[in-house]
Structure formats: C-alpha cells, structure tokens
Design an enzyme around this catalytic site. Sequence first.
Site, mmCIF file in Angstrom:
data_model
loop_
_atom_site.group_PDB
_atom_site.id
_atom_site.type_symbol
_atom_site.label_atom_id
_atom_site.label_comp_id
_atom_site.label_asym_id
_atom_site.label_seq_id
_atom_site.Cartn_x
_atom_site.Cartn_y
_atom_site.Cartn_z
ATOM 1 N N HIS A 1 -6.071 3.399 -1.295
ATOM 2 C CA HIS A 1 -6.230 3.142 0.142
ATOM 3 C C HIS A 1 -6.425 4.424 0.965
ATOM 4 C CE1 HIS A 1 -1.876 3.894 -0.055
ATOM 5 N NE2 HIS A 1 -1.904 4.131 1.250
ATOM 6 N N HIS A 2 -6.372 5.587 0.307
ATOM 7 C CA HIS A 2 -6.694 6.854 0.990
ATOM 8 C C HIS A 2 -8.006 7.463 0.489
ATOM 9 C CE1 HIS A 2 -3.184 7.372 3.533
ATOM 10 N NE2 HIS A 2 -2.403 7.008 2.519
ATOM 11 N N ASP B 1 -5.115 0.675 7.780
ATOM 12 C CA ASP B 1 -4.020 1.642 7.763
ATOM 13 C C ASP B 1 -4.281 2.785 8.734
ATOM 14 O OD1 ASP B 1 -1.563 2.696 6.793
ATOM 15 O OD2 ASP B 1 -2.658 4.019 5.429
ATOM 16 N N HIS C 1 2.275 9.582 -3.241
ATOM 17 C CA HIS C 1 2.800 8.223 -3.077
ATOM 18 C C HIS C 1 1.817 7.182 -3.601
ATOM 19 C CE1 HIS C 1 0.265 7.998 0.589
ATOM 20 N NE2 HIS C 1 0.396 6.684 0.482
ATOM 21 N N LYS D 1 6.001 5.462 -1.410
ATOM 22 C CA LYS D 1 6.788 6.360 -0.570
ATOM 23 C C LYS D 1 8.274 6.288 -0.896
ATOM 24 C CE LYS D 1 3.628 6.789 3.343
ATOM 25 N NZ LYS D 1 3.399 6.558 4.789
ATOM 26 N N HIS E 1 0.802 -1.225 0.000
ATOM 27 C CA HIS E 1 0.000 0.000 0.000
ATOM 28 C C HIS E 1 0.834 1.274 0.000
ATOM 29 C CE1 HIS E 1 0.835 -0.458 4.298
ATOM 30 N NE2 HIS E 1 0.419 0.781 4.498
ATOM 31 N N ASP E 2 1.970 1.274 0.660
ATOM 32 C CA ASP E 2 2.793 2.485 0.748
ATOM 33 C C ASP E 2 4.071 2.402 -0.087
ATOM 34 O OD1 ASP E 2 1.217 4.119 2.282
ATOM 35 O OD2 ASP E 2 2.113 3.526 4.194
#
Length: 360
Positions: free
Chosen positions: A274-275, A303, A244, A219, A215-216
């Site tokens: 996911h945001h 998250d 990201h 970054k 998911h990240d």
Amino acid sequence: MDKQQILVVDDEEINRIILMQMFEDSLDEYELLEAGNGLEAVEQIDKNQNIVLILLDVVMPIMDGFKVLEHMQEKKLLEAIPVILITGESIEDSEGRAYDFGVADVIHKPFLTHIVRRRSKNIIELYQNKRNMERRLKEQEIAIRAQEKEIRETNEFMVDALSTVVESRNAETGDHTKRIKYYTRIMANHLMEHFPKYGLTPVTVDGISRASVMHDIGKIGISDTILLKPGRLTNEEFDIMKTHTTIGCDILEKFYKDRTSEFYRFCYEICRHHHERWDGRGYPDHLAGDDIPISAQIVAIADVYDALVSPRVYKSSFSEEKAFEMITNGECGQFAPDILECFRLAREDFHNIMEMLGAS
C-alpha cells in the site's frame, strides 16, 4: 397429516373408474380426486396442495389436456407434480409435444391397468425422492451458509480487533482504519463500474474493503519511540517505519491458516504494497505500474488522503480541497490514471465520510 392426492382427469367416466380402481388398495395412503374435463382439472390443481400425480387425458371438451399442461407450466408446477399423459392419439401427434412440456410419461390407449399402476407408483416414488433430496440439499445449503456467516463474522471480529490494537498504540489514528474501509469500498465500486478490465465483482469489492483495515497491522512491530515520536522521523527512523509493510506480512503468514483464500491474498497485497507508487518510487519492493496489485493501489490513495486530512503531532490537517489537489498533482507520489479518475469520482463521497466520521 393430510393424505397425498392423485388426480384422475378424463371426460369418459368409465376411464376414470378404471384408473381410480388401480389405487383402491392404497386408499389409506392416497386421496383420489377426479375431473371430467380440463377446466375441472385446473380447479382441482389450484385448490389442492398435496397432489403427487396427475393422470391426464388429452382429448376433452371445454379444455384439453395440453391446455392443462400450459396452465401448470405457467404456475411452475410441472417440476413438482408429475403428469402421466394418457392419449388415444398417434405418437407423432402427442408424445413429442407432451415431453416438450416435461411430462413424466405418456401412455397410449388402450392401456393395461397393471402397467399404468406400476408406472404411477414408480413415478410417485421417483418424484418424492427428488423432492426429499432437494429439501435435504436446501437444508444443507442453509446450514453451510449459516456456518460461513458465523466464520465470516468471527473473522471480521478478529480483523477489527487486530486493527484496533494497532490504533490503540497511536492515539492520533482514531477512526483511521474505519475511514480507510469506507474509502476503499467507494473507490473499488467506482473501479468496478467504470473500469471493468480489472475484473472486480461485488464479492471482490467486499473482500478488498474488509482487508483494507489490515494495511498498517505491521506497526505492531514498530517501537513506540518511532511510532509515537512527536515530530518528523529521521531518515534512519523512517527506514525502520517502512518495515511495517513486511512485518505485517510476516504476521499474516504466521497466523493466517488458509493462505490460499482470496481474502488472505488481499490482506497480504495490501499490507505489503500500500506504499508502492505507480512510478516505482514506493516501497518496499519498488513495484511500478500494473505490477502493483489493484487492491493495494486502491488502499494506497485512500491512506494518503486520510493522512493528509487528519491532524498529526508533526503537522496540522490539510483541507479536503488541498488534499485533493496535492494527490491529483502528484505531490504525494504517482498513482495510476484509472485510480486517479476513480478518486475524482469519489470526491463527494469522501467528503460525506469525513462529515460522518470526522478526522482525528
């Protein structure tokens, strides 16, 4: 190697002799067994492991041929051992019933020995070819599964390694991705059990859980001055941090070869969305409601929860109770009612994960 066996079953000795004589020139290949009634036949079948054909009479004392077939059916032997039923009864009395059992052939008395011999040879060869093909298919299946396992383990290693690279750039995240993976699996299992309308299966639950660690990944493309800033981000910095999500998708598109796979789709959905939030106030695409992929919705709440209960340089950690309250009250953005219900169901499991791995 033990010889293949042919079992001749008939209560008339002369019939057994005639039938066995058909294979006299093949005694180097076959061992001939005989039985005078159905009970003796069952005993022979149970104690011999290399029977490749049974020539079976129908009308016999003690136990008839159909009782023998019933025994073989119970033992699941009829698919492995071909049976030629030899009967003096009329066709309507025996043939239909015999084929219902799955016998290989039915021959009516009086029979011609050369015909019985040819049919026997053909049936033995047919069943052996079938067994050989099944064995090869089984071997191929085992080989394919082993190859799939190796590929999956390699993918798991690469995915975990890549997510570890992201974590290594931010010492505060610790076991963040590992906890996300556990939280995601718990949530997805609840969703599968209580909300079947989403069509989740054990396979998709596993795929979403494994993909959650990505998911990240975007970054990697965020500068250290922003990623490691010891304080809250400015609006401009936060806009950069938001990218990201799309950077992660760019990485996936460049390096993931099979973009048609379900796992790739889960990775992409989770990276990008996911945001997103149920009311459309998330980012990067401001999706709302069911337009947000269910995989991303699951990871989103996991998250947020982990971010709340984990300490950061710009904040201390919230208690599990406070984090639960903030999420369910909408203080961290809106989530789907079904997702919130699963979050409530998962509360104790989330606590256990925190106890096991801790927050860092």
